[in-house]
Scaffold this motif. Sequence first.
Motif, PDB file in Angstrom:
ATOM      1  N   THR A 193       0.851  -1.190   0.000  1.00 12.90           N
ATOM      2  CA  THR A 193       0.000   0.000   0.000  1.00 12.90           C
ATOM      3  C   THR A 193       0.885   1.238   0.000  1.00 12.90           C
ATOM      4  O   THR A 193       1.722   1.397   0.892  1.00 12.90           O
ATOM      5  N   PRO A 194       0.731   2.131  -0.991  1.00 18.15           N
ATOM      6  CA  PRO A 194       1.654   3.272  -1.096  1.00 18.15           C
ATOM      7  C   PRO A 194       1.518   4.257   0.056  1.00 18.15           C
ATOM      8  O   PRO A 194       0.425   4.511   0.561  1.00 18.15           O
ATOM      9  N   THR A 254       6.047   1.276   0.436  1.00 18.05           N
ATOM     10  CA  THR A 254       5.694   1.343  -0.981  1.00 18.05           C
ATOM     11  C   THR A 254       5.359   2.788  -1.307  1.00 18.05           C
ATOM     12  O   THR A 254       4.744   3.486  -0.493  1.00 18.05           O
ATOM     13  N   TRP A 255       5.742   3.213  -2.511  1.00 19.85           N
ATOM     14  CA  TRP A 255       5.516   4.600  -2.910  1.00 19.85           C
ATOM     15  C   TRP A 255       4.936   4.643  -4.316  1.00 19.85           C
ATOM     16  O   TRP A 255       5.266   3.808  -5.166  1.00 19.85           O
ATOM     17  N   LEU A 283       4.089   1.574  -8.935  1.00 17.69           N
ATOM     18  CA  LEU A 283       4.449   1.490  -7.527  1.00 17.69           C
ATOM     19  C   LEU A 283       5.890   1.017  -7.399  1.00 17.69           C
ATOM     20  O   LEU A 283       6.335   0.132  -8.131  1.00 17.69           O
ATOM     21  N   GLY A 284       6.629   1.607  -6.469  1.00 17.36           N
ATOM     22  CA  GLY A 284       7.943   1.120  -6.104  1.00 17.36           C
ATOM     23  C   GLY A 284       7.931   0.688  -4.657  1.00 17.36           C
ATOM     24  O   GLY A 284       7.291   1.327  -3.816  1.00 17.36           O
ATOM     25  N   PHE A 285       8.613  -0.404  -4.317  1.00 19.91           N
ATOM     26  CA  PHE A 285       8.581  -0.899  -2.946  1.00 19.91           C
ATOM     27  C   PHE A 285       9.961  -1.375  -2.526  1.00 19.91           C
ATOM     28  O   PHE A 285      10.797  -1.774  -3.359  1.00 19.91           O
ATOM     29  N   VAL A 341       9.552  -2.856  -8.641  1.00 19.92           N
ATOM     30  CA  VAL A 341       8.614  -1.928  -9.257  1.00 19.92           C
ATOM     31  C   VAL A 341       7.444  -2.734  -9.810  1.00 19.92           C
ATOM     32  O   VAL A 341       7.623  -3.823 -10.370  1.00 19.92           O
ATOM     33  N   LEU A 342       6.242  -2.208  -9.624  1.00 21.68           N
ATOM     34  CA  LEU A 342       5.029  -2.804 -10.186  1.00 21.68           C
ATOM     35  C   LEU A 342       4.383  -1.767 -11.096  1.00 21.68           C
ATOM     36  O   LEU A 342       4.104  -0.644 -10.659  1.00 21.68           O
ATOM     37  N   TRP A 343       4.172  -2.130 -12.373  1.00 23.13           N
ATOM     38  CA  TRP A 343       3.660  -1.180 -13.366  1.00 23.13           C
ATOM     39  C   TRP A 343       2.431  -1.757 -14.052  1.00 23.13           C
ATOM     40  O   TRP A 343       2.489  -2.803 -14.688  1.00 23.13           O
TER      41      TRP A 343
END
Length: 617
Positions: A472-473, A512-513, A520-522, A549-551
């Motif tokens: 969760t960002p 996470t951001w 998202l990057g974690f 990274v999640l894209w």
Amino acid sequence: MLKRLSLLALSVSAPLHAAPHLDSARAQQLADLPYWIALGHYEKGKLGGWRSYVDDRKFFLADDGAHHPAQELQATVAALYAPSSLGNQHAQCVFPARTRWLREQLTLTDLPRPDCSEYREWYADVAPHSAALIFPAAYLNSPSSMFGHTLLRIDKADTHSNETSLLSYAINFGAYIEGSDNSILYAWKGLAGGYPGLFALMPYQDKLSEYRSLENRDLWEYQLNLTPEETGRMVEHVWELKQVQFDYFFFDENCSYRLLELLQVARPSLDLTSQFPLTAIPTDTVKAVKQSGLVADTRYRPSRERELLARAEPLDAEEQQQVLALSADTAQLHSPGFTALPRERQALVQDAAYRLERYRANGQERDPAQATRSFELLRAINRNPPPPLQIEKPGLPEEGHESRTWQLGVGTRDDRAYAEYGLRMAYHDLNDNAYGFPLGAQIEILQLKLRQYEGNDWQVQRLDLATIRSLTPRNALLQPWSWQVAGGLERVPGKHGDEVLVSHVNGGAGGTWQLADEVLGFALGTARVEHHNDFAEFISPAAGFNTGVLWRNGLGNLSLEAKGDFFTNGEVRRSLSLNQQWELSRNLGLRLSAKREFSHLTSAQNEVMLEMKWYHY
């Protein structure tokens, strides 16, 4: 107890009414009808015969009523003719749904008339007219809520015209927990049936507050097309289930399965429960209800967290700092920095600050200082109200992919080709089609993968008992922790250039951001405990990291991850992986995976696989 009271009453006083003779053939004919089966919560036994899901002796009037529907029916007919002096303990008062149905089927015109005051007052208070199925969305930080939840709302005749659904009652089925079990024990006992399950009728407003506020869960309300008569039948039966215990299992005999049984009592022509022989995941049961034609309308209620984030979304970094300042000290309403903002921006900032204060107060004891700040912010909002809050409705949860996944892949590991066959019982990972699922959420339960290398060399590649990730960002206003936990069997590099099947438990926490729209990057710190046959010690601990990274892109979901584990015995294991899924349809995906593994035990290993995923319940 009720049976004994009835028999005692019959033996010490001459009954005013005699029970009709009911031959066994007629009793069996009635007992085989779907409505009686639904009232007794019976299912066909694995070796034949019947068994009831009810795990409570007091629910049955016959000695073996849990296994013989016909005997239970005959015992019920006899109990209906007990003297009316039993009052609220009379079978007619305890089992109103059974009474009404048997009266209709057998034309029982001479029944005693006990005064069922407790039931009459309760039923009049509920005043059932229509019903809605409620689905609070998944909430990863609660083991019992990871798959979502379902309950029923019972509305009165004037509920919709007066918009008073908050005054309705809710029917909820859940595990009854005494004491305060920790999350791990709670999950284990829930899986193993260690808790009894109970129905409860409670104010809907209380459940709404619990889910939307305390647990920050979106709610979906599915208005059902049940008639007043059908809704009344269902509520009649709920009275019969007061304090009656069922076995409770997270994956099948759970909240959703029990509510499907209630809907079959309301409308006996429905066949809902037979669709779930192994698992009853809430989203799947919502799909079944919708496909049966029961849903007339759908309404979405966003959580307080989603409302706060939606209000803060148009604010820039400086304005978000103003939100934090106002929520900490309402004197900042008169500061030069705040008053310099345009009036319409002030309205957004102070409304976001108020929502932040209310969000922080969720589940906390009343803080007079916080209450004063909230009141001052509310006064400011009344003087300068913001525009209506616009929240983009997320995808309908029942329109996401199916829960069970069959997998077929082909690939190479260094110079060896293989085929891989997999089955995942439930239900979603980071690369799956994200429509209808929380962003950055992964919940996988019971996943098995088998590999067939060239030369017909078969091996178990992995067996995941559970893999849960919550990414969760974080932002200026909210700072949630991201976390993950997993356990099972998996292949890792061995010292002879092969792969060794190890057992492991691992977990981690971090942040996470939101790097960009749909990105998202974690970064998480991790810990791992492993049993590896090539290690001298029986159990080997390790510390490590997991970052990536999640894209969400035009094709589907892409993930790029780096992992490392540094064992206390000197072994260092690292990996870099890339996964891209193409969403061919809602329930069909094609995934390309590439991975490079490094280990002190052997040389680096490269692996590439193309995998077809079929989501099918």
